[in-house]
Enzyme design. Structure first.
Site, PDB file in Angstrom:
ATOM      1  CB  CYS A  35      43.606  36.013  34.842  1.00 30.31           C
ATOM      2  SG  CYS A  35      42.588  34.577  35.382  1.00 30.31           S
ATOM      3  CB  THR A  36      47.024  37.991  31.043  1.00 26.73           C
ATOM      4  OG1 THR A  36      48.136  37.178  31.532  1.00 26.73           O
ATOM      5  CG2 THR A  36      48.074  39.371  30.643  1.00 26.73           C
TER       6      THR A  36
END
Length: 362
Positions: A35-36
Site C-alpha cells: 500500500c502507498t
C-alpha cells in the site's frame, strides 16, 4: 566530462548504494502486500486563516480481492471497541466516512473536521506485551473509527495514542492473515504523524512525513529514503514494486511536483503520483507469489471535504461530498455498495443508502 564517464560514475554510485538498499529491503521479508499513502499540499495562501489544498492519496494493494464499501456515520452514536469485558466505549463526537473492508473492519477514513487516518500493512508490527494485556480491549476493526470519531486534529490523536489506555486485538482475515498495520495521520492544518507499534509499545513520529508504504519500520525506511535523496531523484529513482522503492518514488514526486491550490489540478497530480507508486493490476512475479496488485485508491481532499474512491476495474472515479452528508445525531448510517455501483463518475452522494451499522470483525 563525456556522457560515458557520467554514465560510469552514476553506475558506480548506484552499485554502491544498491547494496545498502537491497540489505534494507531484505528486512521486509518475502511477503509483499503493498500500500502507498502520500499527502499533496498546495502553496501557502495569502488569506489569513485559509488553508491550502491538501489531498491524502492512498492505494490498497492485496493478493486477493478485498471488497470495500463506503459508510457514512453520524455523530452521537454509542460504540464499543470490542465485545470483551471492560472494552473501550465512546459516543462519537464527529461524523465520518469510512472505507470498510469485508463489511467488517475500517481500513481508513476522513471525518467532518478533515482528519484523515490510513492504515497500511507493516509486517513487523507487534501490538501487545505483558504491560498492555490488562488495558481496555480495542479491536482493529474499529480502531480507526474510534480515532476519527473522537478527535479533530493530529495532536489530539497523538495524545490519545501516547496515553495508550487500550490494548489492540483483532480477528484474522483472508484465510488467517493477521492485520499487522501502521498508520498515517493527517489533519486540516497539514500536521502529519506516523503511528507504529514496537513490541507492544506505541511509537509516534511527528513531522513532515507525507509518505508511508509498508516494511521496513519507519526509521529504517527514512534511512533508505535519505540515501536516494543524495542520489537525486531527477537523476535516478528505484523502479520496482517493493515497498522502499515505492516510498522513494512517492516522496520525491510529492515534494517536487508543481504546487497548486486548484482542486482539479491538485487531484490530477496526486493521482499520477499514486499511480506511479502502484502495482499494475494482476501483475505477478514468479519468485514472489505474494506480490500484490493495486485494487483501489482513495483521495481525501481535506480542504473541500471530498472523499474520492477509485476502483481500478471501474470506468471512472467518484466521491462523497462530506459537506452534503447528514452527520446530525440520529441520522441514518449510509452505505455505498462499491460492488453494485460500478459505473458512477463524479459526486456519489445520491448512491448512499440507509443501512444498519456494519458488524465489526472483533
Amino acid at each position: 566530462m563525456t556522457y560515458l564517464s557520467i554514465y560510469i560514475a552514476m553506475k558506480s554510485r548506484f552499485i554502491i548504494g544498491a547494496a545498502f538498499v537491497v540489505a534494507s529491503i531484505a528486512l521486509c521479508g518475502q511477503r509483499a502486500e503493498a500500500c502507498t499513502r502520500a499527502v499533496y499540499t498546495g502553496p501557502a495562501t495569502e488569506i489569513p486563516g485559509q488553508q491550502p489544498l491538501r489531498i491524502v492519496g492512498r492505494s490498497l494493494d492485496w493478493k486477493t480481492p478485498i471488497p470495500t464499501n463506503l459508510y457514512v456515520y453520524p455523530r452521537g452514536m454509542a460504540k464499543k471497541g470490542n465485545t470483551l469485558p471492560g472494552s473501550v466505549e465512546w459516543i462519537s463526537k464527529y461524523g465520518a466516512v469510512y472505507a470498510v473492508s469485508y463489511d467488517g473492519g475500517v481500513t481508513e477514513g476522513m471525518n467532518e473536521k478533515g482528519l484523515v487516518i490510513n492504515g497500511l500493512f507493516c509486517k513487523g508490527t507487534v501490538y501487545v506485551n505483558s504491560s498492555t494485556q490488562g488495558r481496555p480491549p480495542m479491536s482493529m476493526a474499529v480502531f480507526v473509527a474510534w480515532l476519527l470519531d473522537m478527535n479533530a486534529t493530529t495532536p489530539e490523536v497523538v495524545k490519545v495514542l501516547r496515553e495508550q489506555n487500550f490494548t489492540i486485538s483483532g480477528a484474522t482475515f483472508d484465510g488467517g492473515t493477521v492485520s499487522q498495520l501502521h498508520w498515517g495521520i493527517t489533519d486540516a492544518e497539514g500536521r502529519t504523524a506516523i503511528l507504529e507499534f514496537d513490541n507492544g509499545n506505541v511509537v509516534v513520529y511527528e513531522g513532515d512525513y507525507p509518505v508511508l508504504t509498508n516494511d521496513p519500520a519507519f526509521p529504517k525506511m527514512q534511512a533508505i529514503n535519505e540515501y536516494w535523496e543524495k542520489v537525486g531523484g531527477s537523476d535516478m529513482l528505484p523502479g520496482t514494486v517493493k515497498s522502499p522503492d515505492r516510498f522513494v518514488r512517492a516522496d520525491f514526486f510529492v515534494r517536487h511536483t508543481e504546487k497548486t491550490n486548484d482542486a482539479r489540478t491538485g487531484l490530477a497530480i496526486i493521482r499520477s503520483i499514486l499511480e506511479n507508486a502502484s502495482v499494475p493490476y494482476l501483475y505477478t512475479v514468479e519468485t514472489e507469489p505474494n506480490v500484490s496488485s493495486t485494487q483501489w485508491r482513495t483521495y481525501a481532499d481535506i480542504r473541500d471535504l471530498h472523499y474520492y474512491f477509485d476502483m481500478v476495474t471501474n470506468d471512472g472515479m467518484y466521491y462523497i461530498d462530506l459537506n452534503k452528508c447528514d452527520f446530525n445525531p440520529g441520522a441514518s448510517v449510509m452505505k455505498l455498495d462499491t460492488a453494485k455501483e460500478t459505473a458512477i463518475v463524479g459526486e456519489a452522494n445520491a448512491y448512499l443508502k440507509p443501512v444498519a451499522p456494519f458488524t465489526p470483525m472483533y
